[in-house]
Design an enzyme around this catalytic site. Structure first.
Site, PDB file in Angstrom:
ATOM      1  N   HIS A  61      42.787   1.038  -1.473  1.00  0.00           N
ATOM      2  CA  HIS A  61      44.391   0.831  -1.991  1.00  0.00           C
ATOM      3  C   HIS A  61      44.528  -0.142  -2.627  1.00  0.00           C
ATOM      4  CE1 HIS A  61      44.446   4.385   0.743  1.00  0.00           C
ATOM      5  NE2 HIS A  61      44.197   3.453   1.757  1.00  0.00           N
ATOM      6  N   HIS A  91      46.956  -9.128   0.169  1.00  0.00           N
ATOM      7  CA  HIS A  91      46.649  -8.306  -0.827  1.00  0.00           C
ATOM      8  C   HIS A  91      47.479  -8.225  -1.973  1.00  0.00           C
ATOM      9  CE1 HIS A  91      49.378  -5.897   1.798  1.00  0.00           C
ATOM     10  NE2 HIS A  91      49.748  -5.405   0.533  1.00  0.00           N
ATOM     11  N   HIS A  93      49.402  -5.676  -5.285  1.00  0.00           N
ATOM     12  CA  HIS A  93      49.754  -4.633  -5.998  1.00  0.00           C
ATOM     13  C   HIS A  93      49.835  -4.688  -7.585  1.00  0.00           C
ATOM     14  CE1 HIS A  93      50.826  -2.617  -1.994  1.00  0.00           C
ATOM     15  NE2 HIS A  93      51.265  -3.883  -1.771  1.00  0.00           N
ATOM     16  N   GLU A 103      56.044  -4.259  -6.679  1.00  0.00           N
ATOM     17  CA  GLU A 103      56.800  -3.249  -5.688  1.00  0.00           C
ATOM     18  C   GLU A 103      58.185  -3.550  -5.644  1.00  0.00           C
ATOM     19  OE1 GLU A 103      54.280  -2.660  -2.228  1.00  0.00           O
ATOM     20  OE2 GLU A 103      53.763  -1.106  -3.193  1.00  0.00           O
ATOM     21  N   HIS A 116      51.429  -9.823  -1.388  1.00  0.00           N
ATOM     22  CA  HIS A 116      51.786  -9.605   0.121  1.00  0.00           C
ATOM     23  C   HIS A 116      51.019 -10.249   1.164  1.00  0.00           C
ATOM     24  CE1 HIS A 116      54.058  -5.636  -1.259  1.00  0.00           C
ATOM     25  NE2 HIS A 116      54.739  -6.877  -1.581  1.00  0.00           N
ATOM     26  N   THR A 196      54.964  -0.640   2.511  1.00  0.00           N
ATOM     27  CA  THR A 196      55.086  -0.018   1.350  1.00  0.00           C
ATOM     28  C   THR A 196      53.898   1.156   1.069  1.00  0.00           C
ATOM     29  OG1 THR A 196      53.893  -1.513   0.165  1.00  0.00           O
ATOM     30  CG2 THR A 196      56.210  -1.879   0.621  1.00  0.00           C
TER      31      THR A 196
HETATM   32  O1  LIG Z   1      47.643  -3.183   7.996  1.00  0.00           O
HETATM   33  C1  LIG Z   1      47.766  -2.924   6.896  1.00  0.00           C
HETATM   34  N1  LIG Z   1      47.912  -3.679   5.737  1.00  0.00           N
HETATM   35  C2  LIG Z   1      48.307  -3.343   4.494  1.00  0.00           C
HETATM   36  C3  LIG Z   1      49.683  -3.009   4.236  1.00  0.00           C
HETATM   37  C4  LIG Z   1      50.004  -2.904   3.066  1.00  0.00           C
HETATM   38  S1  LIG Z   1      51.705  -2.838   2.553  1.00  0.00           S
HETATM   39  O2  LIG Z   1      51.869  -2.964   1.131  1.00  0.00           O
HETATM   40  O3  LIG Z   1      52.393  -1.693   3.379  1.00  0.00           O
HETATM   41  N2  LIG Z   1      52.276  -4.153   3.147  1.00  0.00           N
HETATM   42  O4  LIG Z   1      53.138  -4.197   4.082  1.00  0.00           O
HETATM   43  O5  LIG Z   1      52.353  -5.076   2.269  1.00  0.00           O
HETATM   44  C5  LIG Z   1      49.199  -2.552   2.076  1.00  0.00           C
HETATM   45  C6  LIG Z   1      47.698  -2.685   2.310  1.00  0.00           C
HETATM   46  N3  LIG Z   1      46.972  -2.551   1.167  1.00  0.00           N
HETATM   47  O6  LIG Z   1      45.732  -2.742   1.490  1.00  0.00           O
HETATM   48  O7  LIG Z   1      47.322  -2.156   0.074  1.00  0.00           O
HETATM   49  C7  LIG Z   1      47.383  -3.003   3.665  1.00  0.00           C
HETATM   50  O8  LIG Z   1      45.887  -3.166   3.880  1.00  0.00           O
HETATM   51  N4  LIG Z   1      48.505  -1.712   6.970  1.00  0.00           N
HETATM   52  C8  LIG Z   1      48.377  -0.840   8.039  1.00  0.00           C
HETATM   53  C9  LIG Z   1      47.373   0.354   8.086  1.00  0.00           C
HETATM   54  F1  LIG Z   1      46.706   0.399   7.252  1.00  0.00           F
HETATM   55  C10 LIG Z   1      47.547   0.989   9.278  1.00  0.00           C
HETATM   56  F2  LIG Z   1      46.355   2.193   9.190  1.00  0.00           F
HETATM   57  C11 LIG Z   1      48.448   0.844  10.203  1.00  0.00           C
HETATM   58  F3  LIG Z   1      48.334   1.749  11.471  1.00  0.00           F
HETATM   59  C12 LIG Z   1      49.461  -0.204  10.150  1.00  0.00           C
HETATM   60  F4  LIG Z   1      50.184  -0.239  11.071  1.00  0.00           F
HETATM   61  C13 LIG Z   1      49.112  -1.062   9.177  1.00  0.00           C
HETATM   62  F5  LIG Z   1      50.014  -2.076   9.085  1.00  0.00           F
HETATM   63 ZN   LIG Z   2      51.755  -4.758   0.234  1.00  0.00          ZN
END
Ligand SMILES: O=C(Nc1cc(S(=O)(=O)[N+](=O)[O-])cc([N+](=O)[O-])c1O)Nc1c(F)c(F)c(F)c(F)c1F
Ligand SMILES: [Zn+2]
Length: 258
Positions: A61, A91, A93, A103, A116, A196
């Site tokens: 991703h 990471h 976007h 985003e 982020h 996100t």
């Molecule tokens: O660790 C995570 N990291 C993460 C967040 C975002 S994010 O865009 O959502 N963000 O918060 O910035 C984007 C990426 N990315 O690689 O694009 C990420 O790798 N996500 C995450 C997860 F993968 C799970 F399976 C889960 F159960 C959980 F609780 C999580 F929080």
């Molecule tokens: Zn993110």
């Protein structure tokens, strides 16, 4: 599995992740004139001097740099946060052209990319996974990237991207301090939102910096050499447009630091 394509992209996520239509989803369009200046919002402090980066990887991703979060060696605190939150990873976007890729948007304007930095509340929760499902479990610092001259330190990341071209690849990435990716001032907007990307947990206190950093189109173009797909997958899938569009603000207030 979810992605950013026509069939598996943001408009389809709600089928497997119904919270996608929840009341505190991210990102949002930030309207500066409608944000409430809040004098009780102090400055944020980024204590990254003793941070320990571990590896850089392609998770299908985005490209992610992970940190040792076994103690409070690198934390964000202050601002809207009641206690320190530990840095776990960062990471990016990005889009396929300069005018979109972030985003969050600001008064409808998108940036070329958004960084982020994901932190978790290790005071109240025992593990990241537990924090990631709690309403005050995560704090994500968002930094806009706009196009201009080369960023003097971003090459440390872009130079490593060829080693993580395909989904599932990872390589050592020691000694990187994300302090070098911060803009000069830390004025911010803050609001309660969500991850996100799926699982879209509504567990994020968002802190979005008002000042962007500048990177060159050449540097950002290196991110587009990454692939969503694995090495063995037949179809080449260039990693770009891995951003979710803004979601309804609903009953939320965006606050502004002074
Ligand atoms: O660790 C995570 N990291 C993460 C967040 C975002 S994010 O865009 O959502 N963000 O918060 O910035 C984007 C990426 N990315 O690689 O694009 C990420 O790798 N996500 C995450 C997860 F993968 C799970 F399976 C889960 F159960 C959980 F609780 C999580 F929080
Ligand atoms: Zn993110």
């Amino acid at each position: 599995h979810w992605g950013y394509g026509k069939e598996d992209g943001p408009s389809a996520w709600h089928r497997q992740y119904p919270v996608a239509k929840g009341n505190r989803q991210s990102p949002i369009d930030i309207i500066p004139d409608e944000a409430r200046r809040d004098s009780s919002l102090g400055p944020i402090f980024l204590k990254y001097d003793r941070c320990t980066s571990l590896n850089i990887s392609n998770n299908g991703h985005s490209v992610v740099v992970e940190f040792n979060d076994s103690d409070d060696r690198s934390v964000i605190q202050g601002g809207p946060l009641d206690n320190p939150y530990r840095l776990k990873q960062f990471h990016f976007h990005w889009g396929e052209k300069g005018c979109e890729g972030s985003e969050h948007t600001v008064a409808g304007i998108g940036y070329a990319s958004e960084l982020h930095l994901v932190h978790w509340n290790a005071v109240k929760y025992k593990t990241f996974e537990e924090a990631a499902t709690a309403p005050d479990g995560l704090a994500v610092l968002g930094i806009f990237l706009e196009l201009g001259d080369d960023h003097r330190w971003l090459h440390m990341i872009t130079d490593a991207l060829y080693m993580v071209k395909f989904k599932g690849s990872s390589t050592d990435f020691k000694g990187f301090n994300p302090k070098c990716l911060l803009p000069s001032n830390l004025h911010y907007w803050t609001y309660l939102g969500s991850l996100t990307t799926p699982p879209l947990h509504e567990s994020v206190i968002w802190i979005v910096l008002k000042e962007s950093i500048v990177v060159s189109d050449k540097q950002l173009g290196m991110f587009r050499l990454l692939q969503f797909s694995g090495e063995e997958d037949g179809r080449r899938m260039r990693m770009e447009n891995n951003f979710r569009p803004p979601q309804p603000l609903k009953e939320r207030l965006v606050r502004s630091s002074n």
